[in-house]
Design an enzyme around this catalytic site. Structure first.
Site, mmCIF file in Angstrom:
data_model
loop_
_atom_site.group_PDB
_atom_site.id
_atom_site.type_symbol
_atom_site.label_atom_id
_atom_site.label_comp_id
_atom_site.label_asym_id
_atom_site.label_seq_id
_atom_site.Cartn_x
_atom_site.Cartn_y
_atom_site.Cartn_z
ATOM 1 C CG ASP A 86 -7.588 -2.135 -4.283
ATOM 2 O OD1 ASP A 86 -6.478 -1.933 -3.741
ATOM 3 O OD2 ASP A 86 -8.199 -1.250 -4.912
ATOM 4 C CD GLU A 140 -10.272 2.102 -0.073
ATOM 5 O OE1 GLU A 140 -9.677 1.421 -0.924
ATOM 6 O OE2 GLU A 140 -9.782 3.140 0.407
ATOM 7 C CD GLU A 175 -4.172 -2.707 -8.044
ATOM 8 O OE1 GLU A 175 -4.472 -2.831 -9.249
ATOM 9 O OE2 GLU A 175 -3.007 -2.530 -7.668
ATOM 10 C CG HIS A 234 1.353 3.021 -7.569
ATOM 11 N ND1 HIS A 234 0.620 1.865 -7.577
ATOM 12 C CD2 HIS A 234 0.581 3.937 -6.979
ATOM 13 C CE1 HIS A 234 -0.547 2.081 -6.992
ATOM 14 N NE2 HIS A 234 -0.592 3.336 -6.630
ATOM 15 N NE ARG A 236 1.790 -6.016 -10.365
ATOM 16 C CZ ARG A 236 2.382 -5.808 -9.200
ATOM 17 N NH1 ARG A 236 2.036 -4.768 -8.467
ATOM 18 N NH2 ARG A 236 3.316 -6.622 -8.756
HETATM 19 C C1 UD1 Z 1 1.196 -2.419 -4.532
HETATM 20 C C2 UD1 Z 1 -0.230 -2.977 -4.698
HETATM 21 C C3 UD1 Z 1 -1.160 -1.910 -5.251
HETATM 22 C C4 UD1 Z 1 -1.083 -0.646 -4.412
HETATM 23 C C5 UD1 Z 1 0.359 -0.178 -4.363
HETATM 24 C C6 UD1 Z 1 0.499 1.044 -3.518
HETATM 25 C C7 UD1 Z 1 -0.569 -5.322 -5.308
HETATM 26 C C8 UD1 Z 1 -0.490 -6.330 -6.376
HETATM 27 N N1 UD1 Z 1 -0.203 -4.084 -5.648
HETATM 28 O O1 UD1 Z 1 1.714 -2.171 -5.822
HETATM 29 O O2 UD1 Z 1 -2.492 -2.397 -5.248
HETATM 30 O O3 UD1 Z 1 -1.892 0.351 -5.022
HETATM 31 O O4 UD1 Z 1 1.148 -1.232 -3.781
HETATM 32 O O5 UD1 Z 1 1.761 1.638 -3.665
HETATM 33 O O6 UD1 Z 1 -0.922 -5.629 -4.187
HETATM 34 N N2 UD1 Z 1 9.420 -1.657 -3.381
HETATM 35 C C9 UD1 Z 1 10.476 -1.449 -2.518
HETATM 36 N N3 UD1 Z 1 10.215 -0.987 -1.251
HETATM 37 C C10 UD1 Z 1 8.954 -0.683 -0.817
HETATM 38 C C11 UD1 Z 1 7.890 -0.880 -1.709
HETATM 39 C C12 UD1 Z 1 8.129 -1.380 -2.984
HETATM 40 O O7 UD1 Z 1 11.619 -1.681 -2.858
HETATM 41 O O8 UD1 Z 1 8.804 -0.247 0.325
HETATM 42 C C13 UD1 Z 1 9.695 -2.189 -4.747
HETATM 43 C C14 UD1 Z 1 10.161 -3.659 -4.729
HETATM 44 O O9 UD1 Z 1 11.068 -3.841 -5.761
HETATM 45 C C15 UD1 Z 1 8.857 -4.401 -5.047
HETATM 46 C C16 UD1 Z 1 8.227 -3.446 -6.028
HETATM 47 O O10 UD1 Z 1 8.498 -2.148 -5.512
HETATM 48 O O11 UD1 Z 1 9.102 -5.671 -5.600
HETATM 49 C C17 UD1 Z 1 6.765 -3.631 -6.272
HETATM 50 O O12 UD1 Z 1 6.005 -3.705 -5.076
HETATM 51 P P1 UD1 Z 1 4.553 -4.427 -5.126
HETATM 52 O O13 UD1 Z 1 3.947 -4.364 -3.786
HETATM 53 O O14 UD1 Z 1 4.675 -5.760 -5.783
HETATM 54 O O15 UD1 Z 1 3.742 -3.557 -6.156
HETATM 55 P P2 UD1 Z 1 3.268 -2.058 -6.105
HETATM 56 O O16 UD1 Z 1 3.355 -1.555 -7.505
HETATM 57 O O17 UD1 Z 1 3.975 -1.331 -5.041
HETATM 58 N N1 UDP Z 2 2.067 8.946 -0.272
HETATM 59 C C1 UDP Z 2 3.132 9.154 0.617
HETATM 60 N N2 UDP Z 2 4.353 9.482 0.093
HETATM 61 C C2 UDP Z 2 4.574 9.629 -1.244
HETATM 62 C C3 UDP Z 2 3.486 9.402 -2.127
HETATM 63 C C4 UDP Z 2 2.258 9.043 -1.605
HETATM 64 O O1 UDP Z 2 2.968 9.039 1.824
HETATM 65 O O2 UDP Z 2 5.707 9.947 -1.638
HETATM 66 C C5 UDP Z 2 0.763 8.540 0.300
HETATM 67 C C6 UDP Z 2 -0.451 9.295 -0.199
HETATM 68 O O3 UDP Z 2 -0.706 10.432 0.594
HETATM 69 C C7 UDP Z 2 -1.571 8.268 -0.083
HETATM 70 C C8 UDP Z 2 -0.851 6.947 -0.288
HETATM 71 O O4 UDP Z 2 0.534 7.209 -0.126
HETATM 72 O O5 UDP Z 2 -2.140 8.228 1.205
HETATM 73 C C9 UDP Z 2 -1.142 6.437 -1.662
HETATM 74 O O6 UDP Z 2 -0.287 5.388 -1.958
HETATM 75 P P1 UDP Z 2 -0.154 4.820 -3.433
HETATM 76 O O7 UDP Z 2 -0.426 5.884 -4.412
HETATM 77 O O8 UDP Z 2 1.166 4.151 -3.475
HETATM 78 O O9 UDP Z 2 -1.271 3.690 -3.474
HETATM 79 P P2 UDP Z 2 -2.832 3.663 -3.848
HETATM 80 O O10 UDP Z 2 -3.549 4.635 -2.972
HETATM 81 O O11 UDP Z 2 -2.956 3.993 -5.303
HETATM 82 O O12 UDP Z 2 -3.223 2.248 -3.597
#
Ligand code: UD1
Ligand code: UDP
Length: 394
Positions: free
Chosen positions: A97, A119, A133, A222, A224
């Site tokens: 999602d 999924e 999502e 994390h 939103r």
């Molecule tokens: C995203 C997904 C969410 C998923 C989550 C898992 C969308 C809209 N959101 O949310 O569904 O559950 O990932 O974690 O698709 N950033 C870094 N480095 C990284 C990752 C993130 O710097 O490796 C920072 C950046 O500033 C980036 C911000 O995090 O702009 C947000 O990342 P984004 O993918 O937009 O949203 P998530 O909250 O991570």
């Molecule tokens: N995870 C990881 N390192 C961390 C925190 C989480 O590898 O420091 C893994 C966790 O085991 C799971 C996945 O990241 O498999 C979940 O990611 P997140 O919570 O960011 O996203 P969501 O599952 O809610 O989409």
């Protein structure tokens, strides 16, 4: 020979798609496996690719600090156009999602390439929780030709939406495949646990602290919809709990999103500059962990406090209760199995729920012993078989 294009971009998608990529690669006579990452997450994606030894064929590298949904959607959509033109796949696999998944599915549709949705069928039916999502997966579900559902419950959701039953396969969740693979790696040699303990020490947490009676609450967040007040409440709850239970460690690997980190800095000060040891003796704010040390630390924890989807599926597989800091869940199986409890983001409610599990071993044991409803580690095999059967019958 069919060309399979797998697209993913964030940490959880990578963890859940990596075992599938590697499973498809076991059948080089049947499938040509092409991996394209969007780089929606940069660092957190790359660490998973490295662990599973996956070198993407294409990398869109779209991530920008502070990206919004418009940025991600438009960059993935446009980037997919060229990749689809060039590779002409027979099927595009997307996961779950995220905005990467939905934009990639839409691009495949514009190219008239069938989409397989891994999924598939998770629902809250509240389009703002989780946001975006819930809408992402509904849109991807409408576009998809094949629906690989993790549970019977998710299949039922799709049937209610009039999806053709023949296009749905219940496979289990591929996260259990990933988890089992990683767990086997952790336990394959005693030196690996020592290496992981050293790695965690470098990150700012000494697992040696847990040798006596100390217990560990592992925290992730994390979502939103929890930005702002929700995260401030979560931080207040952690603060209150750490003062109430000095004999318990609270470890929080902080997501890289600034919207997650700022409330932490606001509540606890500049913890990023304190050697990640936090400014209180039993709270540890650390950098996000690679999947291997994270699974290792889950194994060492007493319970998890999280708003994560993936953690709700994994922790019960390790016998760890999860208190979910959300008001809704698309994972009712875990609620019914008794492995997770929804606690929302109200500070008092979180404190009470954690206190119950710390103080009441009867409640704790009931949750810790519940069965994991998400699979047996063979989801990827079932997905590949489903695809093979489909093409054999064509
Ligand atoms: C995203 C997904 C969410 C998923 C989550 C898992 C969308 C809209 N959101 O949310 O569904 O559950 O990932 O974690 O698709 N950033 C870094 N480095 C990284 C990752 C993130 O710097 O490796 C920072 C950046 O500033 C980036 C911000 O995090 O702009 C947000 O990342 P984004 O993918 O937009 O949203 P998530 O909250 O991570
Ligand atoms: N995870 C990881 N390192 C961390 C925190 C989480 O590898 O420091 C893994 C966790 O085991 C799971 C996945 O990241 O498999 C979940 O990611 P997140 O919570 O960011 O996203 P969501 O599952 O809610 O989409």
């Amino acid at each position: 020979m069919k060309k399979i294009l797998l697209v993913f971009g964030t940490r959880p998608e990578a963890i859940k798609m990596a075992p599938l990529v590697n499973k498809f690669k076991e059948y080089p006579d049947d499938f040509r496996t092409i991996v394209r990452v969007t780089g929606q997450h940069r660092q957190m994606l790359d660490s998973v690719l490295k662990l599973f030894d996956i070198v993407p064929d294409y990398d869109l590298d779209i991530m920008k600090a502070g990206q919004d949904l418009f940025d991600i959607t438009s960059r993935v959509l446009l980037g997919m156009r060229d990749v689809l033109d060039e590779t002409c796949p027979d099927v595009v696999f997307v996961h779950g999602d995220t905005t990467t998944s939905t934009a990639a599915a839409l691009a495949a549709f514009y190219h008239q390439v069938p989409v397989a949705h891994v999924e598939a069928g998770l629902r809250t039916y509240n389009i703002y929780s989780p946001w975006p999502e819930e809408m992402n997966r509904q849109i991807t579900g409408r576009i998809a030709t094949w629906h690989l559902s993790p549970t019977e419950r998710s299949k039922e959701n799709l049937l209610k939406e009039k999806v053709d039953e023949r296009s749905i396969s219940v496979t289990g969740n591929t996260v259990i495949d990933a988890l089992q693979w990683v767990n086997a790696k952790i336990h394959s040699e005693p030196e690996i646990a020592t290496q992981l303990a050293n790695e965690l020490y470098e990150f700012g947490y000494d697992v040696g602290r847990l040798n006596g009676d100390r217990r560990l609450v592992l925290i992730t967040g994390h979502r939103r919809e929890n930005f702002g007040e929700g995260f401030l409440n979560i931080c207040q709850a952690i603060k209150a709990l750490s003062e109430k239970y000095p004999e318990v460690d609270f470890v929080y690997p902080m997501h890289l999103n600034p919207n997650v980190r700022n409330p932490i800095y606001e509540t606890f000060g500049d913890v990023k500059n304190t050697g990640s040891k936090g400014n209180q003796h039993n709270i540890f704010f650390i950098e996000p962990l690679d999947y291997l040390p994270f699974v290792y630390l889950m194994g060492k924890s007493y319970l998890l406090l999280s708003d994560s989807g993936g953690v709700q599926e994994e922790a019960p597989g390790l016998g760890k209760p999860v208190l979910v800091m959300r008001d809704t869940t698309e994972r009712p199986e875990a609620l019914e199995a008794g492995t997770v409890v929804l606690v929302g983001t109200d500070c008092q409610r979180i404190v009470e729920a954690v206190s119950h599990l710390i103080e009441r071993s009867d409640l704790y044991n009931k949750m810790a012993q519940a069965r994991n409803p998400y699979g047996d580690g063979k989801a990827c095999e079932r997905i590949v078989e489903y695809l093979k059967e489909h093409y054999d019958n064509e």
